[in-house]
Design an enzyme around this catalytic site. Structure first.
Site: not given
Length: 317
Positions: A214, A216, A264
Site C-alpha cells: 500500500t 500510505n 492506505e
C-alpha cells in the site's frame, strides 16, 4: 496550461490598484465548488462572455469561522483547500481570482466600507453571488442590502437556490455524506469525484508482507477525509490514474493501543516506488467498515474479496 491569474488582497494595505477594465465579479467562499457553487460561477462566466468582459472570483484565504470563533487551523477541514479550489475554478473558465485575507480587521469591516474599499476599486460591471451570500452580519450585509450600498454603480445578480432530491446543495450536506459513507451522494452534489491529496510516506509495511503493498498517504489536517472504512478509489501517479482499493482506519487487527488514523491505498495495476511522491486520490464507492480480524489470515481473505469487488467496479465503468 492554466491562464488563471491569482491576486491577494489585504485590508488596509491598499495593495491593489484600481482596475481599469470593467469585469464581472463572482463572490463566495465556495468550499467544495459544488453544483450550487458551479451554478453561481457559470452564471457569472456566461454573463461575462456576453458582455465581452473578464470574469473574476472574490474569495477568502480561510473560512470566516476561524476568525469569528478563533480555533486551531485543524478545527476547520476543507472540502477544497485553496490550491484545489483554484484548480476547480480554473476548470470552470474563471479568468482571475482575488483572495482576500480574512483577518479580524476584515471581519469587522462595515458593509459600506467593504463596498467602497474592496468592490468599487475592482471596477465591477456586475457582482454575481448566491441567494444567501453575506459579507458581514447577515442582518446588515446580505444580497438585498448590497443593492442599496451599490447605489447604482454596479449591478447585483442573485442566483437562486439549487436543490437535489429536495435538499439544498450545500457544503454542509456534502460533509455529512462523506462522514456517513455516502460517497455517491457526495459526488452527485459535487458534480465530480471527491478528492484528497498527500505525500506517500513510510508506514509499517504490513501490506507488503500480506501481499497487498500500500501507499500510505500523509494527508494534511486541513483536508476533510471520508469516514473510516474501505473504499473503491482511483489514484493519480504523475499524469496517470490507477484503480485502487483504499482503507481509512486505525489498523485495528494489529492493535498496539490507540493507533493513528491512516489512509492506505493498494494500487491494482502499478509497480514502482511511490515514496515521497504527491498523489491524488478520488473516492468512488464505499465497500465496508473497518473490521478487527482474529489473525492476519482472515484479513488476507477479506482483502482478496475487497480486491475482487474493486476489479468488478472498474470492469463496469
Amino acid at each position: 496550461m492554466s491562464k488563471l491569474q491569482v491576486k491577494k488582497l489585504k485590508f488596509g494595505k491598499h495593495n491593489f490598484q484600481q482596475v481599469i477594465q470593467p469585469q464581472v465579479l463572482v463572490a463566495g467562499f465556495f468550499d467544495g465548488v459544488h453544483l450550487g457553487h458551479q451554478s453561481v460561477i457559470k452564471t457569472g462566466v456566461r454573463l461575462a462572455r456576453t458582455k465581452n468582459m473578464p470574469v473574476s472570483v472574490l474569495t477568502f484565504d480561510r473560512h470566516p469561522a476561524l476568525v469569528y470563533s478563533p480555533q486551531p487551523p485543524a478545527y476547520y477541514q476543507y472540502l477544497s483547500p485553496l490550491q484545489r479550489k483554484l484548480e476547480l475554478l480554473d476548470n470552470l473558465g474563471v479568468d482571475r481570482v482575488y483572495i482576500a485575507e480574512f483577518n479580524p480587521d476584515f471581519a469587522h469591516l462595515r458593509p459600506q466600507s467593504f463596498v467602497e474599499q474592496f468592490l468599487i476599486p475592482l471596477h465591477l460591471d456586475t457582482l454575481v453571488a448566491g441567494f444567501d451570500w453575506t459579507f458581514g452580519p447577515k442582518t446588515q450585509a446580505n444580497m438585498e442590502t448590497l443593492r442599496q450600498l451599490a447605489q447604482g454603480r454596479f449591478t447585483v445578480l442573485k442566483v437562486p437556490k439549487l436543490q437535489f432530491d429536495q435538499q439544498k446543495i450545500s457544503s454542509t450536506h456534502i460533509r455529512q455524506f462523506l462522514k456517513t459513507h455516502q460517497i455517491a451522494a457526495a459526488n452527485l452534489m459535487l458534480n465530480y469525484n471527491y478528492q484528497n491529496s498527500g505525500v506517500v510516506v513510510h508506514g509499517f509495511h504490513r501490506g507488503r508482507r500480506l501481499g497487498f503493498p500500500t501507499a500510505n498517504l500523509d494527508i494534511p489536517l486541513e483536508q476533510l477525509i471520508p469516514a473510516i472504512g474501505v473504499y473503491v478509489t482511483r489514484v493519480r501517479v504523475g499524469q496517470d490514474w490507477y484503480p485502487a482499493m483504499t482503507s481509512i482506519g486505525r489498523n485495528v487487527t494489529f492493535n498496539h493501543g490507540n493507533n493513528p488514523l491512516t489512509v492506505e491505498a493498494n494500487l491494482l495495476d502499478f509497480q514502482g516506488d511511490l515514496y515521497g511522491q504527491t498523489m491524488k486520490i478520488e473516492w468512488l464507492k464505499y465497500l465496508r467498515k473497518e473490521i478487527k480480524f482474529a489473525n492476519a489470515s482472515e484479513l488476507i481473505q477479506q482483502m482478496q474479496q475487497d480486491q475482487l469487488q474493486t476489479q468488478k467496479y472498474f470492469q463496469k465503468v
